[in-house]
Write an enzyme that holds these catalytic residues in place. Structure first.
Site, PDB file in Angstrom:
ATOM      1  N   GLY A   1      -1.603   5.154   0.777  1.00 45.34           N
ATOM      2  CA  GLY A   1      -1.158   6.285   1.577  1.00 45.34           C
ATOM      3  C   GLY A   1      -2.288   7.006   2.287  1.00 45.34           C
ATOM      4  O   GLY A   1      -2.066   7.654   3.312  1.00 45.34           O
TER       5      GLY A   1
ATOM      6  N   GLU B   1      -2.586   5.164   5.402  1.00 44.35           N
ATOM      7  CA  GLU B   1      -1.409   5.486   6.210  1.00 44.35           C
ATOM      8  C   GLU B   1      -1.575   6.843   6.888  1.00 44.35           C
ATOM      9  O   GLU B   1      -1.159   7.029   8.038  1.00 44.35           O
ATOM     10  CB  GLU B   1      -0.157   5.463   5.336  1.00 44.35           C
ATOM     11  CG  GLU B   1       0.232   4.040   4.922  1.00 44.35           C
ATOM     12  CD  GLU B   1       1.425   3.996   3.993  1.00 44.35           C
ATOM     13  OE1 GLU B   1       2.390   3.272   4.286  1.00 44.35           O
ATOM     14  OE2 GLU B   1       1.384   4.686   2.946  1.00 44.35           O
TER      15      GLU B   1
ATOM     16  N   GLU C   1      -0.955  -1.589  -1.684  1.00 42.60           N
ATOM     17  CA  GLU C   1       0.260  -1.379  -2.471  1.00 42.60           C
ATOM     18  C   GLU C   1       0.741  -2.644  -3.192  1.00 42.60           C
ATOM     19  O   GLU C   1       1.271  -2.568  -4.307  1.00 42.60           O
ATOM     20  CB  GLU C   1       1.378  -0.834  -1.562  1.00 42.60           C
ATOM     21  CG  GLU C   1       1.217   0.632  -1.167  1.00 42.60           C
ATOM     22  CD  GLU C   1       0.327   0.838   0.051  1.00 42.60           C
ATOM     23  OE1 GLU C   1       0.296   1.967   0.567  1.00 42.60           O
ATOM     24  OE2 GLU C   1      -0.345  -0.122   0.481  1.00 42.60           O
TER      25      GLU C   1
END
Length: 289
Positions: free
Chosen positions: A136, A139, A159
């Protein structure tokens, strides 16, 4: 008016720049700071969890974005970590382990919304990646318009190594950034890459050698922000909007979007100022109007 800000407890009225940051850092996981001249900084400060995306951290990021969206003085936003050696470590897996399936789904949906809110900020955004940006955290950087990384920084959508897949925009933004084939390879393998590799594949705009202070990417991001500052603010916003929306459609529709954005810029005072400055052979003085 841009000011230093403590995310959840309270706003610090009258505080400017980094002057009052030390006192605010204890309670807040996300801070707002004015770097001067229209540059706002979102400072991520969750050292005990390596800036992982916990509930409080995410809530404070939402609040910071809400403040910036309506601040007319802000022309560029820089995302920076206050934790040495890390940008954002991704999901808070300790917190995630306490959630049931429904809570996980809802929280990941909220993370996806957060990244969309970052991408939707009307002004340019720059991620200064001076350390690890994983899962994340990458991201979040991908949701920014521009990325600058230290050559030693580690990045990756990891992930799949945890039995997961990117859920906060990674499967969509990474292929738009580096291409489908390379994005699939990086996601399928969960591979981590350094700043130089990221630059070579177009994942970051600039890669710089790390300095002794550990903030080389931040310093380069500030230089880039200062290069944007003198340009006409409304024209920059319309350029960002035209690119972002145009990338989602075919080129003919994109041309129509560009035309609509251009039409909004025609009646602005800044366009008239730009033309006058050119005729008079002087630097333009843009006001954002």
């Amino acid at each position: 008016m841009l000011r230093l800000w403590r995310a959840v407890p309270a706003a610090l009225s009258g505080a400017r720049g980094r002057a009052g940051a030390a006192g605010a850092r204890r309670g807040a996981e996300v801070l707002l700071s004015a770097a001067g001249g229209g540059i706002a900084e979102i400072l991520m400060n969750r050292p005990h969890a390596r800036n992982s995306l916990g509930k409080v951290f995410v809530n404070e990021l939402f609040s910071a974005l809400e403040q910036l969206r309506f601040d007319e003085e802000v022309r560029v936003v820089v995302f920076k970590s206050e934790v040495k050696g890390v940008f954002c470590a991704g999901a808070d897996l300790k917190e995630r382990a306490k959630m049931d399936d429904a809570e996980v789904g809802e929280f990941v949906r909220r993370l996806r919304n957060l990244m969309d809110e970052i991408a939707a900020l009307p002004v340019p955004t720059i991620a200064a990646i001076d350390g690890h940006a994983l899962g994340g955290g990458l991201e979040l950087a991908l949701a920014c318009d521009l990325r600058v990384a230290a050559s030693s920084a580690k990045m990756g959508l990891i992930e799949t190594t945890r039995g997961l897949l990117p859920g906060a925009g990674g499967t969509q933004r990474l292929p738009r950034c580096v291409g489908i084939g390379l994005a699939k390879e990086l996601i399928f393998t969960g591979r981590q890459i350094d700043g130089e590799q990221a630059f070579s594949m177009g994942l970051v705009n600039h890669s710089v050698p790390q300095n002794s202070e550990g903030d080389a990417a931040y310093q380069r991001a500030l230089t880039l922000a200062k290069e944007i500052l003198p340009q006409a603010p409304f024209a920059v916003k319309m350029g960002k909007l035209a690119i972002n929306k145009g990338m989602e459609v075919d080129i003919a529709s994109g041309m129509a979007i560009e035309g609509m954005c251009y039409a909004q810029n025609i009646p602005t005072k800044d366009r008239q100022e730009g033309m006058a400055a050119f005729r008079e052979k002087r630097p333009p003085r843009f006001t954002g109007k």
